[in-house]
Write an enzyme that holds these catalytic residues in place. Sequence first.
Site, mmCIF file in Angstrom:
data_model
loop_
_atom_site.group_PDB
_atom_site.id
_atom_site.type_symbol
_atom_site.label_atom_id
_atom_site.label_comp_id
_atom_site.label_asym_id
_atom_site.label_seq_id
_atom_site.Cartn_x
_atom_site.Cartn_y
_atom_site.Cartn_z
ATOM 1 C CB THR A 193 5.064 0.605 -2.608
ATOM 2 O OG1 THR A 193 5.523 -0.820 -1.329
ATOM 3 C CG2 THR A 193 5.974 -0.144 -4.253
ATOM 4 N NE ARG A 249 -0.417 4.842 8.984
ATOM 5 C CZ ARG A 249 -0.369 3.920 9.216
ATOM 6 N NH1 ARG A 249 -0.787 3.274 10.265
ATOM 7 N NH2 ARG A 249 -0.227 3.123 8.525
ATOM 8 C CD1 TRP A 261 8.876 -3.233 -4.164
ATOM 9 C CD2 TRP A 261 10.143 -3.759 -5.840
ATOM 10 N NE1 TRP A 261 10.228 -4.170 -3.778
ATOM 11 C CE2 TRP A 261 10.701 -4.278 -4.293
ATOM 12 C CE3 TRP A 261 10.539 -4.503 -7.095
ATOM 13 C CZ2 TRP A 261 12.012 -5.143 -4.527
ATOM 14 C CZ3 TRP A 261 11.853 -4.890 -7.296
ATOM 15 C CH2 TRP A 261 12.124 -5.130 -5.764
ATOM 16 C CG PHE A 268 3.811 -9.460 -6.783
ATOM 17 C CD1 PHE A 268 5.345 -10.331 -7.185
ATOM 18 C CD2 PHE A 268 3.296 -8.506 -6.353
ATOM 19 C CE1 PHE A 268 5.138 -9.473 -5.323
ATOM 20 C CE2 PHE A 268 2.976 -8.709 -5.877
ATOM 21 C CZ PHE A 268 4.208 -8.416 -4.158
ATOM 22 C CE LYS A 324 -2.078 0.160 3.262
ATOM 23 N NZ LYS A 324 -1.814 1.234 4.627
ATOM 24 C CB ALA A 362 -4.916 1.342 11.173
ATOM 25 C CE LYS A 367 2.586 -2.763 8.892
ATOM 26 N NZ LYS A 367 3.634 -1.004 7.478
ATOM 27 C CG PHE A 375 -2.996 -1.957 9.652
ATOM 28 C CD1 PHE A 375 -2.353 -2.903 9.264
ATOM 29 C CD2 PHE A 375 -3.387 -1.812 10.401
ATOM 30 C CE1 PHE A 375 -1.409 -3.245 9.857
ATOM 31 C CE2 PHE A 375 -2.500 -2.333 11.406
ATOM 32 C CZ PHE A 375 -1.247 -2.799 11.515
#
Length: 555
Positions: free
Chosen positions: A73, A94, A409, A381, A71, A273, A105, A301
């Site tokens: 990215t 954030r 990405w 991907f 998200k 979140a 994470k 999230f």
Amino acid sequence: MKTDIQIAQEAKMVHIKEVATKLDIAEEELDLYGKYKAKLSDELIRRIENNQDGKLVLVTAINPTPAGEGKTTITVGLGQALGKMGKKASIALREPSLGPCFGVKGGAAGGGYSQVVPMEDLNLHFTGDFHAITSANNLLAAMLDNHIQQGNSLNIDTRQIVWKRCLDMNDRVLRNIVVGMGSKMDGYVREDHFVISVASEIMAILCLANDMEDLKDKLGKIVVAYSVDGKPVTAADLKAVGAMAALLKDALKPNLIQTLEHTPAFVHGGPFANIAHGCNSVRATKLALKLSDIVVTEAGFGADLGAEKFLDIKCRKAGISPDAIVIVATVRALKYNGGVAKADLNNENVDALKKGIVNLEKHIENLQQYGVPIVVTLNQFITDSEAELSFVQTFVENMGCDFALAKVWEKGGEGGLALAEKVVDVLENKKADFKMLYEDEMSLEDKIHTIATKIYGANGVNYTAVAKKQLKTITDLGFGNLPVCMAKTQYSLSDDQTKLGRPTDFDISVRDVYVNAGAGFVVAITGSIMTMPGLPKIPAAEGIDVIDDKIVGLF
């Protein structure tokens, strides 16, 4: 294949003064933190307060899975792509917490060629905002216990102290502690607790405050305890507000950094979140809107948590609303929701995709209730097959949403051009008719029931006796008109993290409720959610080091 930190460390950053010029910010309006970081001055905020607001794009996602969604990215890549299109664009994010950075994470700066930099600084101390919040939180705790020790003129009931200490680190042994051990001079013995700093009400207050006056007003309303006769005792009662504000003076100023392609990035505040409201600061978002034609921001999230709280708490408090919403998913994550093991996600499996896409379906339905145009993007991907991509696109468009693939990405802004073009088309040709999920006048129980049934898909809500009592107390004290911040697992639409896809025939269980009177919302704790996380069996910290004066192991 290069790691995120290798890509970030090889990047050629430009001086932050050069980044600021893209938004017509003068050098004297920056408080420099070295070459590549700056805080934005109050003089700037006052100068541009009458500027017209740009368009606001909210990026959210399906429920997170071990397969990854990307998200942040996508948020960064979309901002870079809009810059490539010649738009005066910025992103608003954030700040990362140290806890998950050293836990499981990892960092929160995007990935690949869609990152914000300097990556190490951002993830490991940045401009000191979180330290300031932690210090202000613990100053209030110290003044509370000192007041009790020095005679307790406010008649505080030591069995009803609700203010907790905090630390920006995953440290499970601090969840439940005993303080005041030792001699008479060491205070009264009582049970106490720690939360992670991003769960502190002061974090929420900083992110919802408009200016210093508003910050102090909100700080003063913090309920720290209750008196023997049941009345709230506040930070203002303890005369703690001025000193807390002094600690937060610089932290209140938004931070400016850059992406790998030098897109301006406002990075400020960082409530989780799942246990808080999951959005960057109102101050940073509003400032970005005054300085940009398009602002891309994200909520933490999945859309059941971050987006719901962005729309029902942040937008309500700040008087803003998004002009478009982007929902991020991956074929891999949708197949994981359809029952495919992580090791088998690279194999084409349209049948599993059909089963797992119900998670995306529910998030689309949820956000359509808010009246904002939706674009769904797949973070692509190389293992995604044409059949899988085609299936998702057809499914999404049949639900009335726009669709675009993203390769940010791998390719940075260039890989986000298709998404950016779709977003710009939506902003120019579709008008948002924003409406919130519930009204202020609804009871707290009705608000919780509305979120549980309309967003999570639950049959209803079960309350413990403690939660029932707290709801009545909070309502009787006059806080019943506040919005609700649900503390829930991020991994499922339900409060059971093992229930993937689109769970049905379940209830939400609320075990505790408390009021964040300063921040202006009521928190409902569901399931087994923790406000102080723990470290995993093999924490990410084990792989972080400094070699040849370079930090390695951040991801």
